[in-house]
Motif scaffolding. Structure first.
Motif, PDB file in Angstrom:
ATOM      1  N   ASP A 206       0.832  -1.219   0.000  1.00 41.30           N
ATOM      2  CA  ASP A 206       0.000   0.000   0.000  1.00 41.30           C
ATOM      3  C   ASP A 206       0.859   1.259   0.000  1.00 41.30           C
ATOM      4  OD1 ASP A 206      -2.290  -1.567   0.022  1.00 41.30           O
ATOM      5  OD2 ASP A 206      -2.380  -1.597   2.227  1.00 41.30           O
ATOM      6  N   GLY A 207       1.949   1.234  -0.731  1.00 40.67           N
ATOM      7  CA  GLY A 207       2.808   2.403  -0.844  1.00 40.67           C
ATOM      8  C   GLY A 207       3.791   2.580   0.304  1.00 40.67           C
ATOM      9  N   ARG A 208       3.783   1.666   1.258  1.00 39.34           N
ATOM     10  CA  ARG A 208       4.689   1.749   2.395  1.00 39.34           C
ATOM     11  C   ARG A 208       5.798   0.701   2.263  1.00 39.34           C
ATOM     12  NH1 ARG A 208      -0.067   0.882   4.864  1.00 39.34           N
ATOM     13  NH2 ARG A 208       0.814  -1.037   5.784  1.00 39.34           N
ATOM     14  N   THR A 209       7.015   1.112   2.573  1.00 43.83           N
ATOM     15  CA  THR A 209       8.140   0.179   2.561  1.00 43.83           C
ATOM     16  C   THR A 209       8.184  -0.555   3.898  1.00 43.83           C
ATOM     17  OG1 THR A 209       9.434   1.569   1.076  1.00 43.83           O
ATOM     18  CG2 THR A 209      10.641  -0.058   2.375  1.00 43.83           C
ATOM     19  N   GLU A 210       8.194  -1.879   3.839  1.00 43.36           N
ATOM     20  CA  GLU A 210       8.208  -2.686   5.052  1.00 43.36           C
ATOM     21  C   GLU A 210       9.231  -3.811   4.918  1.00 43.36           C
ATOM     22  OE1 GLU A 210       4.390  -4.181   6.095  1.00 43.36           O
ATOM     23  OE2 GLU A 210       3.387  -2.218   5.984  1.00 43.36           O
ATOM     24  N   ALA A 211       9.562  -4.406   6.053  1.00 46.91           N
ATOM     25  CA  ALA A 211      10.445  -5.569   6.087  1.00 46.91           C
ATOM     26  C   ALA A 211       9.620  -6.735   6.605  1.00 46.91           C
ATOM     27  CB  ALA A 211      11.648  -5.324   6.988  1.00 46.91           C
ATOM     28  N   LEU A 212       9.417  -7.762   5.755  1.00 49.72           N
ATOM     29  CA  LEU A 212       8.584  -8.901   6.109  1.00 49.72           C
ATOM     30  C   LEU A 212       9.377 -10.196   5.942  1.00 49.72           C
ATOM     31  CD1 LEU A 212       5.223  -8.009   4.309  1.00 49.72           C
ATOM     32  CD2 LEU A 212       5.854  -7.548   6.683  1.00 49.72           C
ATOM     33  N   LEU A 217       5.253 -12.599   4.024  1.00 53.51           N
ATOM     34  CA  LEU A 217       5.073 -12.190   2.636  1.00 53.51           C
ATOM     35  C   LEU A 217       4.138 -13.157   1.913  1.00 53.51           C
ATOM     36  CD1 LEU A 217       5.786 -10.545   0.120  1.00 53.51           C
ATOM     37  CD2 LEU A 217       7.899 -11.871  -0.073  1.00 53.51           C
ATOM     38  N   GLN A 218       4.373 -14.435   2.060  1.00 51.10           N
ATOM     39  CA  GLN A 218       3.532 -15.433   1.396  1.00 51.10           C
ATOM     40  C   GLN A 218       2.098 -15.391   1.922  1.00 51.10           C
ATOM     41  OE1 GLN A 218       5.841 -18.957   2.193  1.00 51.10           O
ATOM     42  NE2 GLN A 218       7.065 -18.759   0.302  1.00 51.10           N
ATOM     43  N   ARG A 219       1.930 -15.108   3.207  1.00 56.18           N
ATOM     44  CA  ARG A 219       0.578 -15.011   3.764  1.00 56.18           C
ATOM     45  C   ARG A 219      -0.171 -13.834   3.144  1.00 56.18           C
ATOM     46  NH1 ARG A 219       1.757 -15.364   8.739  1.00 56.18           N
ATOM     47  NH2 ARG A 219       1.872 -13.138   9.264  1.00 56.18           N
ATOM     48  N   HIS A 220       0.514 -12.672   2.992  1.00 56.05           N
ATOM     49  CA  HIS A 220      -0.113 -11.513   2.343  1.00 56.05           C
ATOM     50  C   HIS A 220      -0.507 -11.853   0.922  1.00 56.05           C
ATOM     51  CE1 HIS A 220       0.252  -8.910   5.657  1.00 56.05           C
ATOM     52  NE2 HIS A 220       1.470  -8.410   5.443  1.00 56.05           N
ATOM     53  N   GLU A 221       0.368 -12.547   0.206  1.00 53.51           N
ATOM     54  CA  GLU A 221       0.078 -12.884  -1.203  1.00 53.51           C
ATOM     55  C   GLU A 221      -1.098 -13.841  -1.287  1.00 53.51           C
ATOM     56  OE1 GLU A 221       4.579 -12.409  -3.096  1.00 53.51           O
ATOM     57  OE2 GLU A 221       3.887 -14.367  -2.397  1.00 53.51           O
ATOM     58  N   ARG A 222      -1.201 -14.793  -0.363  1.00 49.87           N
ATOM     59  CA  ARG A 222      -2.347 -15.702  -0.370  1.00 49.87           C
ATOM     60  C   ARG A 222      -3.639 -14.979  -0.039  1.00 49.87           C
ATOM     61  NH1 ARG A 222       1.175 -19.125   2.574  1.00 49.87           N
ATOM     62  NH2 ARG A 222       0.051 -18.549   4.483  1.00 49.87           N
ATOM     63  N   GLY A 224      -4.408 -12.063  -0.913  1.00 46.65           N
ATOM     64  CA  GLY A 224      -4.752 -11.125  -1.974  1.00 46.65           C
ATOM     65  C   GLY A 224      -4.291  -9.705  -1.733  1.00 46.65           C
ATOM     66  N   VAL A 225      -3.439  -9.499  -0.733  1.00 46.32           N
ATOM     67  CA  VAL A 225      -2.898  -8.162  -0.472  1.00 46.32           C
ATOM     68  C   VAL A 225      -1.881  -7.825  -1.555  1.00 46.32           C
ATOM     69  CG1 VAL A 225      -1.652  -6.718   1.168  1.00 46.32           C
ATOM     70  CG2 VAL A 225      -3.257  -8.457   1.998  1.00 46.32           C
ATOM     71  N   LYS A 226      -1.960  -6.617  -2.083  1.00 49.70           N
ATOM     72  CA  LYS A 226      -1.026  -6.201  -3.131  1.00 49.70           C
ATOM     73  C   LYS A 226       0.339  -5.939  -2.506  1.00 49.70           C
ATOM     74  CE  LYS A 226      -0.349  -2.962  -6.926  1.00 49.70           C
ATOM     75  NZ  LYS A 226      -0.871  -1.776  -7.660  1.00 49.70           N
ATOM     76  N   VAL A 227       1.290  -6.832  -2.780  1.00 46.94           N
ATOM     77  CA  VAL A 227       2.633  -6.757  -2.214  1.00 46.94           C
ATOM     78  C   VAL A 227       3.640  -6.754  -3.345  1.00 46.94           C
ATOM     79  CG1 VAL A 227       4.325  -7.844  -0.703  1.00 46.94           C
ATOM     80  CG2 VAL A 227       1.891  -7.993  -0.146  1.00 46.94           C
ATOM     81  N   GLU A 228       4.548  -5.813  -3.303  1.00 49.18           N
ATOM     82  CA  GLU A 228       5.608  -5.738  -4.323  1.00 49.18           C
ATOM     83  C   GLU A 228       6.955  -6.064  -3.668  1.00 49.18           C
ATOM     84  OE1 GLU A 228       7.892  -2.438  -7.143  1.00 49.18           O
ATOM     85  OE2 GLU A 228       6.017  -1.915  -6.114  1.00 49.18           O
ATOM     86  N   ARG A 229       7.558  -7.127  -4.166  1.00 51.52           N
ATOM     87  CA  ARG A 229       8.871  -7.501  -3.642  1.00 51.52           C
ATOM     88  C   ARG A 229       9.923  -6.561  -4.231  1.00 51.52           C
ATOM     89  NH1 ARG A 229       9.448 -14.049  -3.020  1.00 51.52           N
ATOM     90  NH2 ARG A 229       7.242 -14.526  -2.590  1.00 51.52           N
ATOM     91  N   VAL A 230      10.740  -5.981  -3.364  1.00 48.67           N
ATOM     92  CA  VAL A 230      11.785  -5.057  -3.799  1.00 48.67           C
ATOM     93  C   VAL A 230      13.157  -5.736  -3.785  1.00 48.67           C
ATOM     94  CG1 VAL A 230      12.947  -2.850  -3.346  1.00 48.67           C
ATOM     95  CG2 VAL A 230      10.469  -3.071  -2.967  1.00 48.67           C
ATOM     96  N   ALA A 231      13.558  -6.264  -2.640  1.00 51.27           N
ATOM     97  CA  ALA A 231      14.868  -6.916  -2.533  1.00 51.27           C
ATOM     98  C   ALA A 231      14.896  -7.769  -1.274  1.00 51.27           C
ATOM     99  CB  ALA A 231      15.987  -5.890  -2.488  1.00 51.27           C
TER     100      ALA A 231
END
Length: 516
Positions: A206-212, A217-222, A224-231
């Protein structure tokens, strides 16, 4: 002989208590002070406590004492300036628990803040135990060029550093996660700082940089949360440490501040009331409670007690023994580990050893019991629990038992060497009886006077040889001319099994010397 034991034991008891109270008074909470004690408190609402160097039990005492001083002054902000590579996990947990206990209570509106500073006197790091302490505070601020992390617990075995067992790692991991949840820090960062198996990612949610973590991360993706992997921040097999910039970007640090003034401005604090630094007595307490020094004090104390018991009057040996054990128990008292139980056990053990040496020939159950009780009292003086309740306490118990056992075994070895070599060393001349007794209350020496009166039963043994049945120190039993009788030496020690010869008979006393 019994009266002599009572007299010597009472002397030792009284002087041990005096030495204990003297040392504990020197390091008492009212006297142990840092640099802040030398300057009057200024008008302000912030207090700085510097946590620098190894995290050990003396640091726990320092933090608790200075925090209570700050609370008495009624400050609103308690700033912990952290600069450490780490230290003992149990000490870090005690500090963290204490800091959490003063947060958000009606009696204490204090706001504890961690500050990883970077100046000419610091290293600019908060690693291992230091990071755990930082997570216990409500906010973390870091100066540019500093770092925080690497909390994985380790153990030292034979001088080599090894990772701690899974139980210890799991305990620290859960505690770090609990601290992060309580104070609003990213839980994934806390886990990655402790566990090598955690995979941590930088993502945008949601436009916020986080460390997961990968699991989060996989739970968010399951879901349906929009998550963008950066690095990937921390790969499996790596331990996480963050720079001040990364800590701020991922929401661990509340800001990057380089000066005390800037920190006060960010907090909204008016001024610093006082700054507390560990002082000379804190450093001395840290040295005194270290494992090597404790072992040395145990060795020195036990050897000096042996020499004092076997020497006439009271002298330097007794004084050194008192100082050594006053250092062990006095420092433990300051750290809250020593009470009446430890002192009673120790004095009871010394009493059993004295009875074994003076009253009971040889060395048996009484002497061994005395050593065991002394060892138990020393172990208890190094810890604040009696029965371990978790893995940390079991590890601590093992460490303390190792230190005490090594000290006792080394002391026994030293005592044995002194008993064998003492008469040949000039410094131990006072342990040897040099005067010769030429008569008794019942008359002159039968050998020199040609009398066969009182000692007729033993007079015939003069010149005979035999074997020492027990250790003669200086009295004991020997088998001479086919009969076992009580004998004594002229002040020297003779081991059991050594050949002896009767040099004179004084009444009913048979005086022997070693066969040359």
């Amino acid at each position: 002989m019994v009266d002599l034991i009572k007299q010597r034991y009472i002397q030792l008891l009284a002087l041990c208590l005096c030495g204990f109270f003297a040392v504990s008074g020197l390091f008492s909470q009212d006297n142990v002070s840092g640099q802040a004690d030398t300057a009057p408190a200024a008008a302000g609402d912030a207090w700085i406590i510097t946590i620098r160097g190894d995290i050990d039990p003396s640091m726990v005492t320092f933090v608790r004492r200075e925090t209570r001083r700050a609370m008495r002054e009624g400050v609103n902000f308690l700033i912990f300036e952290i600069d450490t590579f780490g230290g003992r996990v149990d000490s870090a947990l005690q500090i963290a628990s204490f800091i959490m206990s003063i947060q958000g209570t009606d009696d204490s509106p204090i706001r504890p803040v961690a500050w990883v500073n970077n100046n000419s006197e610091s290293m600019g790091i908060s690693w291992s135990a230091g990071a755990l302490i930082a997570f216990s505070c409500t906010e973390i601020y870091m100066a540019a060029g500093t770092s925080v992390g690497a909390v994985a617990p380790v153990t030292v075995v034979s001088g080599d550093t090894q990772g701690a067992g899974e139980k210890v790692v799991a305990a620290v991991r859960s505690q770090m996660a609990a601290l992060a949840e309580r104070n609003g820090y990213p839980v994934g960062i806390a886990l990655a700082m402790v566990d090598y198996d955690v995979e941590l990612w930088e993502v945008v949610v949601d436009g916020r940089t986080e460390a997961l973590t990968l699991t989060e991360l996989q739970r968010h993706e399951r879901d349906g949360v929009k998550v963008e992997r950066v690095a990937m921040i921390s790969a499996p097999g790596k331990l996480l440490s963050l720079t001040s910039g990364d800590a701020y970007r991922y929401g661990l640090s509340a800001g990057i501040v380089d000066t005390q003034e800037a920190l006060l401005e960010r907090l909204g604090a008016a001024a610093v009331t006082a700054e507390s630094l560990p002082g000379f007595t804190d450093t001395a307490l840290s040295i005194l409670t270290s494992a090597p020094v404790q072992a040395i004090l145990i060795i020195l104390g036990l050897v000096m007690i042996f020499l004092e018991i076997n020497s006439p009057g009271f002298g330097i040996f007794g004084l050194v023994a008192i100082l050594a054990f006053a250092g062990v128990f006095g420092s433990g008292f300051v750290l809250g580990r020593v009470g009446s139980l430890e002192l009673i056990l120790f004095l009871a053990g010394v009493g059993l050893l004295a009875a074994e040496i003076f009253l009971i020939p040889g060395f048996g159950v009484v002497g061994i019991s005395g050593i065991v009780i002394i060892g138990l009292s020393l172990i208890l003086s190094m810890q604040d629990f009696m029965i371990p309740r978790n893995d940390f306490e079991w590890i601590l118990l093992g460490r303390n038992a190792l230190v005490v056992c090594a000290g006792i075994l080394a002391a026994i070895t030293a005592i044995a060497l002194i008993a064998l070599m003492g008469p040949k060393i000039k410094i131990f001349d006072r342990l040897t009886l040099h005067s010769r007794i030429t008569g008794t209350a019942g008359g002159p020496d039968p050998v020199s006077a040609g009398s066969s009166g009182i000692g007729d039963d033993y007079a015939g043994l003069v010149g005979k040889t035999g074997i020492a049945v027990t250790t003669l120190r200086p009295s004991g039993k020997a088998e001479i001319d086919g009969r076992t009788c009580m004998v004594e030496t002229e002040g020297v020690f003779i081991e059991s099994g050594t050949g002896v010869t009767v040099v004179r008979v004084l009444g009913n006393r048979v005086v022997v010397g070693s066969v040359r």
